[in-house]
Design an enzyme around this catalytic site. Structure first.
Site, mmCIF file in Angstrom:
data_model
loop_
_atom_site.group_PDB
_atom_site.id
_atom_site.type_symbol
_atom_site.label_atom_id
_atom_site.label_comp_id
_atom_site.label_asym_id
_atom_site.label_seq_id
_atom_site.Cartn_x
_atom_site.Cartn_y
_atom_site.Cartn_z
ATOM 1 N N ASP A 201 -7.982 -5.429 -0.039
ATOM 2 C CA ASP A 201 -8.455 -6.265 -1.142
ATOM 3 C C ASP A 201 -8.073 -7.731 -0.988
ATOM 4 O O ASP A 201 -8.545 -8.578 -1.734
ATOM 5 C CB ASP A 201 -7.901 -5.727 -2.476
ATOM 6 C CG ASP A 201 -8.517 -4.387 -2.803
ATOM 7 O OD1 ASP A 201 -9.724 -4.231 -2.562
ATOM 8 O OD2 ASP A 201 -7.802 -3.492 -3.273
ATOM 9 N N HIS B 245 0.851 -1.184 0.000
ATOM 10 C CA HIS B 245 0.000 0.000 0.000
ATOM 11 C C HIS B 245 0.883 1.228 0.000
ATOM 12 O O HIS B 245 1.932 1.238 0.640
ATOM 13 C CB HIS B 245 -0.915 0.010 1.235
ATOM 14 C CG HIS B 245 -2.078 0.915 1.076
ATOM 15 N ND1 HIS B 245 -2.015 2.258 1.366
ATOM 16 C CD2 HIS B 245 -3.331 0.680 0.615
ATOM 17 C CE1 HIS B 245 -3.189 2.808 1.099
ATOM 18 N NE2 HIS B 245 -4.006 1.874 0.639
HETATM 19 N N1 CMC Z 1 4.085 -7.794 -4.733
HETATM 20 C C1 CMC Z 1 5.431 -7.794 -4.892
HETATM 21 N N2 CMC Z 1 6.203 -6.696 -4.765
HETATM 22 C C2 CMC Z 1 5.601 -5.536 -4.461
HETATM 23 C C3 CMC Z 1 4.197 -5.461 -4.280
HETATM 24 C C4 CMC Z 1 3.444 -6.639 -4.420
HETATM 25 N N3 CMC Z 1 2.124 -6.617 -4.249
HETATM 26 N N4 CMC Z 1 3.849 -4.180 -3.989
HETATM 27 C C5 CMC Z 1 4.987 -3.477 -4.001
HETATM 28 N N5 CMC Z 1 6.053 -4.293 -4.280
HETATM 29 C C6 CMC Z 1 7.470 -3.910 -4.328
HETATM 30 C C7 CMC Z 1 7.799 -3.128 -5.597
HETATM 31 O O1 CMC Z 1 8.205 -3.989 -6.634
HETATM 32 C C8 CMC Z 1 8.894 -2.218 -5.103
HETATM 33 O O2 CMC Z 1 10.069 -2.991 -5.016
HETATM 34 P P1 CMC Z 1 11.527 -2.296 -5.286
HETATM 35 O O3 CMC Z 1 11.673 -1.273 -4.212
HETATM 36 O O4 CMC Z 1 12.499 -3.424 -5.200
HETATM 37 O O5 CMC Z 1 11.438 -1.686 -6.658
HETATM 38 C C9 CMC Z 1 8.471 -1.857 -3.664
HETATM 39 O O6 CMC Z 1 7.685 -2.981 -3.244
HETATM 40 C C10 CMC Z 1 7.656 -0.575 -3.558
HETATM 41 O O7 CMC Z 1 6.532 -0.684 -4.450
HETATM 42 P P2 CMC Z 1 5.896 0.510 -5.270
HETATM 43 O O8 CMC Z 1 5.220 -0.024 -6.481
HETATM 44 O O9 CMC Z 1 6.942 1.570 -5.483
HETATM 45 O O10 CMC Z 1 4.858 1.064 -4.228
HETATM 46 P P3 CMC Z 1 3.648 2.040 -4.543
HETATM 47 O O11 CMC Z 1 3.375 2.760 -3.290
HETATM 48 O O12 CMC Z 1 3.910 2.848 -5.760
HETATM 49 O O13 CMC Z 1 2.455 1.037 -4.908
HETATM 50 C C11 CMC Z 1 0.655 -0.474 -4.694
HETATM 51 C C12 CMC Z 1 1.466 0.648 -4.014
HETATM 52 C C13 CMC Z 1 -0.569 -0.754 -3.820
HETATM 53 C C14 CMC Z 1 0.175 -0.009 -6.073
HETATM 54 C C15 CMC Z 1 1.531 -1.735 -4.820
HETATM 55 O O14 CMC Z 1 1.930 -2.191 -3.537
HETATM 56 C C16 CMC Z 1 0.860 -2.864 -5.596
HETATM 57 O O15 CMC Z 1 0.941 -2.895 -6.823
HETATM 58 N N6 CMC Z 1 0.137 -3.802 -4.886
HETATM 59 C C17 CMC Z 1 -0.628 -4.830 -5.556
HETATM 60 C C18 CMC Z 1 -1.963 -4.246 -6.028
HETATM 61 C C19 CMC Z 1 -2.911 -4.014 -4.872
HETATM 62 O O16 CMC Z 1 -3.093 -4.857 -4.020
HETATM 63 N N7 CMC Z 1 -3.580 -2.840 -4.900
HETATM 64 C C20 CMC Z 1 -4.600 -2.490 -3.906
HETATM 65 C C21 CMC Z 1 -4.191 -1.360 -3.022
HETATM 66 S S1 CMC Z 1 -5.265 -1.223 -1.589
HETATM 67 C C22 CMC Z 1 -6.791 -0.740 -2.207
HETATM 68 C C23 CMC Z 1 -6.813 0.639 -2.700
HETATM 69 O O17 CMC Z 1 -6.657 1.554 -1.896
HETATM 70 O O18 CMC Z 1 -6.981 0.814 -3.893
#
Ligand code: CMC
Length: 420
Positions: free
Chosen positions: A359, A302
């Site tokens: 989720d 998140h």
């Molecule tokens: N599985 C594996 N690795 C992950 C995941 C995951 N679900 N989420 C983040 N990471 C890793 C990512 O690859 C990155 O690694 P590195 O630092 O080595 O490059 C690190 O963690 C930080 O991730 P980010 O993408 O920079 O983080 P963000 O804040 O931009 O993204 C997120 C947040 C929710 C989009 C992301 O965690 C994700 O894609 N999660 C899966 C989709 C999901 O469950 N979304 C629902 C969010 S909650 C409901 C809502 O509010 O919408």
């Protein structure tokens, strides 16, 4: 004296105003930064940008705290019907018993869809995604209720909340080729939705109390989450003075993506894929960690929570209680719990503070109620609509609101001319 901080840019010192929120969050007011320094701030994804002041929802992502209008989520979820928490979000306080009764009555009276809009349904293909139907139908509402600039906003609010659930249930009925079922005034918001989904003209559906309560809980957990992608979209669209209907429709579109509300559908698809692959969950944890793979563990991570999402914690408890009460056994729940345990003990997830989010368990609960996977994000929308409305109203009443218009740092070619 008003607090300031100092910025030294290219040897020159500037004083920048600072202010504090009610929970002691510090805001650096950069509105005049460009005029005084010529510089812009750079913050892709707005991860560190406060786009507004808001009195609706407070989140402390490090401590796993979520409060609506000051009330901890734990004091509302499972304890109030969804409609009353929706009222709290929009009007700032929980309703009195009289207000709650009238509000519920208004929501039901306003849940009948304009007949012209019902005809609209017939033009969608049978396999249309219900999110596409929901956002289109809500965007179409100003055509059917054209008095949107002058009408009392409270009428528009009950119309949007009331009709959204009917549109959602109708989209499901259409997909299975069954006649539409209309809402009943003696049913709550959640009971009406479930009945409109599962009753037929031939057979009544008596809504199990446990499912009605579970849906109340789910929708309350989804009702607001401050400046997320869809809420910011609603505020951005509304800041151009666009009406509430189309602003909410834009929020639905923003929510659809799999990184946002679409994640609940993606989680279920992922769990089913793992199940069909012999429940080999460890393989998928490894895959999610690989840099060259675009597979992510859906329902994990998140932008704000760097601790267990309090909504996921409440849901996990509810799933266990409801499954025990209904005697439900779902192999996908077993896979989800295994995935969570492995991920929470894995260095990759620990280091990045990736915990289950809302989720992760919501889909399993929807599935137990018989709700098809394609409807999951629609349910998220129904929960979030009152939150979007609360933000739209707050934005409209905030004297600091200006049309949303971020800047950019241009990195393209310098001035040049075509060869002649
Ligand atoms: N599985 C594996 N690795 C992950 C995941 C995951 N679900 N989420 C983040 N990471 C890793 C990512 O690859 C990155 O690694 P590195 O630092 O080595 O490059 C690190 O963690 C930080 O991730 P980010 O993408 O920079 O983080 P963000 O804040 O931009 O993204 C997120 C947040 C929710 C989009 C992301 O965690 C994700 O894609 N999660 C899966 C989709 C999901 O469950 N979304 C629902 C969010 S909650 C409901 C809502 O509010 O919408």
């Amino acid at each position: 004296m008003t607090e300031t901080c100092k910025l030294i840019l290219r040897g020159k010192e500037y004083e920048i105003p600072v202010f504090e929120g009610t929970e002691k969050e510090i805001g650096i007011d950069i509105r005049k930064l460009r005029d005084t320094t010529g510089a812009l701030t750079y913050d892709p994804g707005y991860g560190n940008t406060g786009s507004c002041k808001s009195g609706i929802t407070y989140i402390d992502g490090d401590k796993g705290i979520l409060r609506y209008r000051g009330y901890p989520i734990e004091s509302l979820a499972g304890k109030f019907p969804f409609s009353q928490v929706a009222y709290l979000l929009i009007y700032g306080d929980l309703p009195t018993p009289e207000q709650a009764k009238e509000w519920r009555r208004q929501l039901t009276l306003n849940s009948f869809i304009h007949q012209g809009m019902v005809n609209f349904f017939s033009f969608f293909p049978l396999d249309a995604h219900p999110m596409s139907i929901l956002s289109s139908m809500i965007a179409a509402m100003p055509s059917f209720y054209p008095n949107y600039e002058k009408e009392d906003i409270n009428n528009i609010i009950v119309r949007v909340i009331g009709q959204a659930k009917t549109i959602a249930a109708f989209s499901y009925k259409k997909s299975i080729g069954e006649p539409y079922i209309y809402p009943k005034t003696d049913h709550s918001y959640c009971a009406n939705f479930l009945r409109m989904m599962f009753a037929s003209p031939a057979e009544e559906y008596v809504v199990p109390k446990v499912f009605e309560k579970a849906l109340d809980l789910l929708l309350i957990l989804h009702v607001d989450h401050e400046q997320n992608c869809s809420t910011s979209t609603v505020r951005m669209v509304g800041s151009s003075m666009a009406n509430l209907y189309v602003s909410v429709s834009a929020g639905i579109s923003a929510l659809w993506g799999r990184l946002h509300g679409g994640a609940n559908e993606a989680v279920l698809n992922m769990l089913e894929m793992i199940y069909k692959d012999g429940a080999n969950y460890k393989k998928y944890v490894e895959l999610a960690k690989k840099k060259d793979s675009d597979f992510r563990l859906m329902g994990f991570g998140h932008r704000v929570y760097k601790n267990y999402d309090p909504r996921a914690k409440l849901l996990k408890g509810a799933v266990d209680a409801i499954f025990a009460e209904m005697g439900i056994n779902d192999p996908l729940l077993e896979i989800a719990k295994n995935l969570e345990e492995v991920a929470l003990n894995d260095e990759y997830f620990i280091e990045r503070k990736l915990y289950p989010n809302i989720d992760f368990y919501s889909g399993i609960l929807y599935r137990a109620m018989g709700i098809p996977t394609q409807m999951f994000t629609v349910l998220f929308s129904l929960g979030r609509i009152p939150g979007w409305i609360a933000h739209w109203l707050e934005m409209r009443n905030d004297p600091d609101t200006r049309i949303h218009r971020p800047r950019q740092i241009y990195t393209g070619p310098n001035e040049r001319y075509p060869h002649t």
